[in-house]
Design a protein around this motif. Structure first.
Motif, PDB file in Angstrom:
ATOM      1  N   GLU A 162       0.823  -1.225   0.000  1.00  0.00           N
ATOM      2  CA  GLU A 162       0.000   0.000   0.000  1.00  0.00           C
ATOM      3  C   GLU A 162       0.855   1.272   0.000  1.00  0.00           C
ATOM      4  O   GLU A 162       0.723   2.120   0.885  1.00  0.00           O
ATOM      5  N   THR A 164       0.796   3.981  -1.534  1.00  0.00           N
ATOM      6  CA  THR A 164       0.194   5.311  -1.675  1.00  0.00           C
ATOM      7  C   THR A 164      -0.932   5.563  -0.676  1.00  0.00           C
ATOM      8  O   THR A 164      -1.553   6.623  -0.707  1.00  0.00           O
ATOM      9  N   SER A 165      -1.160   4.612   0.226  1.00  0.00           N
ATOM     10  CA  SER A 165      -2.319   4.753   1.127  1.00  0.00           C
ATOM     11  C   SER A 165      -2.174   5.868   2.150  1.00  0.00           C
ATOM     12  O   SER A 165      -3.168   6.364   2.656  1.00  0.00           O
ATOM     13  N   PRO A 169      -4.334  12.699  -1.740  1.00  0.00           N
ATOM     14  CA  PRO A 169      -4.723  12.246  -3.079  1.00  0.00           C
ATOM     15  C   PRO A 169      -3.899  12.869  -4.210  1.00  0.00           C
ATOM     16  O   PRO A 169      -3.573  12.189  -5.174  1.00  0.00           O
ATOM     17  N   VAL A 172      -0.581  10.952  -4.999  1.00  0.00           N
ATOM     18  CA  VAL A 172      -0.602   9.515  -5.308  1.00  0.00           C
ATOM     19  C   VAL A 172       0.030   9.227  -6.670  1.00  0.00           C
ATOM     20  O   VAL A 172       0.865   8.328  -6.813  1.00  0.00           O
ATOM     21  N   ASN A 173      -0.318  10.037  -7.665  1.00  0.00           N
ATOM     22  CA  ASN A 173       0.123   9.723  -9.027  1.00  0.00           C
ATOM     23  C   ASN A 173       1.624   9.803  -9.236  1.00  0.00           C
ATOM     24  O   ASN A 173       2.188   9.027 -10.003  1.00  0.00           O
ATOM     25  N   LEU A 176       2.790   6.451  -8.181  1.00  0.00           N
ATOM     26  CA  LEU A 176       2.349   5.406  -9.115  1.00  0.00           C
ATOM     27  C   LEU A 176       3.113   5.495 -10.440  1.00  0.00           C
ATOM     28  O   LEU A 176       3.434   4.479 -11.048  1.00  0.00           O
ATOM     29  N   THR A 193      -2.321  -2.927  -3.225  1.00  0.00           N
ATOM     30  CA  THR A 193      -2.806  -1.557  -3.412  1.00  0.00           C
ATOM     31  C   THR A 193      -4.324  -1.549  -3.538  1.00  0.00           C
ATOM     32  O   THR A 193      -4.940  -2.575  -3.831  1.00  0.00           O
ATOM     33  N   HIS A 194      -4.896  -0.370  -3.299  1.00  0.00           N
ATOM     34  CA  HIS A 194      -6.319  -0.182  -3.583  1.00  0.00           C
ATOM     35  C   HIS A 194      -6.497   0.694  -4.814  1.00  0.00           C
ATOM     36  O   HIS A 194      -7.609   1.121  -5.118  1.00  0.00           O
ATOM     37  N   GLU A 195      -5.392   0.988  -5.506  1.00  0.00           N
ATOM     38  CA  GLU A 195      -5.461   1.828  -6.710  1.00  0.00           C
ATOM     39  C   GLU A 195      -5.858   0.966  -7.900  1.00  0.00           C
ATOM     40  O   GLU A 195      -5.026   0.323  -8.537  1.00  0.00           O
ATOM     41  N   PHE A 198      -4.212   1.645 -11.402  1.00  0.00           N
ATOM     42  CA  PHE A 198      -2.873   1.054 -11.497  1.00  0.00           C
ATOM     43  C   PHE A 198      -2.975  -0.452 -11.712  1.00  0.00           C
ATOM     44  O   PHE A 198      -2.294  -1.026 -12.563  1.00  0.00           O
TER      45      PHE A 198
END
Ligand code: ADP
Ligand code: MG
Length: 240
Positions: A162, A164-165, A169, A172-173, A176, A193-195, A198
């Motif tokens: 995780e 980027t958790s 917001p 995040v990119n 990623l 991840t939860h993205e 991605f």
């Protein structure tokens, strides 16, 4: 490159992994999805021996990592790990964070270690931050330094838990994008991840975990458009 066979992990009475089988091939990007508490972090930690497994086998590059003759520290050097909390050394500069292990563990000269660190900082878009301390950086920048630090050990595989958790917001990119670049360069990666963007774009394979088991796995195109298991459908229903 990585083969996990019938992995069980218990914390006391808590049976967290219940016979997980997972293979990761060289150059593959495997994304692990699943609800909180399903055992994703524990599974990642079993890959590099940060957790001692209760039963089963973990093979990394043809070596059984539980074998008493295996040099777990050598194996760990080949597996980079990036956590949700960036875990940089707060009292060291960015440059010192990145060169610390190559100098101490790999016995590289300071000059060589710094040369590689500069290349890596460029790669993660932070070439001007070598003298900064972690606290002076945004979360996204710190996480990119953490990725550069892991890469400085020249790992054969990278594990991301995780990554980027913990970020705002808008940050995040940038993290990623660095991970995407790594994937396109052929790095073997296991990413929790939860993205979903991605996972769809970069994942070669999606593994869905629930309650300590792999419930379903397959190509993103299959899993996202046609999940077979009710629990997978339910999970996507909640987050998509
Ligand atoms: P996930 O990453 O999918 O949210 P975890 O692997 O972190 O799940 O946790 C799975 C279960 O294992 C949870 O019930 C958690 O409480 C338990 N667990 C994880 N690490 C430990 C630990 N070091 N000691 C005891 N229990 C743990
Ligand atoms: Mg976790």
């Amino acid at each position: 490159m990585i083969e996990m066979v019938n992995i069980h992990k218990k914390f006391g009475e808590n049976h967290v992994l219940k016979g997980v089988d997972l293979k990761v091939h060289k150059g593959e990007v495997v994304v692990i999805l699943g609800p909180s508490g399903s055992g994703k972090s524990t599974l990642l930690r079993c890959i590099n021996g940060l957790e001692v497994i209760t039963d089963g086998k973990v093979i990394f590059e043809n070596q059984d990592i539980c074998d008493k003759k295996a040099d777990i520290n050598k194996i760990r050097q080949k597996i980079g790990m990036v956590f949700q909390q960036f875990n940089l050394f707060p009292h060291l500069t960015v440059m010192e964070n990145i060169t610390f292990a190559p100098i101490k563990v790999l016995k590289k000269s300071k000059e060589d270690a710094e040369r590689l660190a500069r290349e890596l900082l460029k790669k993660v878009g932070l070439e001007d931050k070598d003298d900064a301390y972690p606290i002076q950086l945004s979360g996204g920048q710190q996480q990119r330094v953490a990725i550069a630090r892991a890469l400085a050990m020249k790992p054969d595989a990278m594990l991301f838990d995780e990554p980027t958790s913990a970020l705002d917001p808008e940050l995040v990119n940038e993290v990623l994008d660095v991970m995407k670049q790594l994937a396109y360069e052929g790095m073997t990666m296991v990413v929790v991840t939860h993205e979903m963007g991605f996972a769809k774009e970069v994942g070669d394979r999606i593994v869905f975990m629930d309650e300590g088991n792999i419930i379903e796995e397959g190509a993103p195109s299959e899993i996202f458009t046609n999940p077979k298991h009710d629990r997978t459908k339910n999970f996507f229903g909640k987050i998509l």
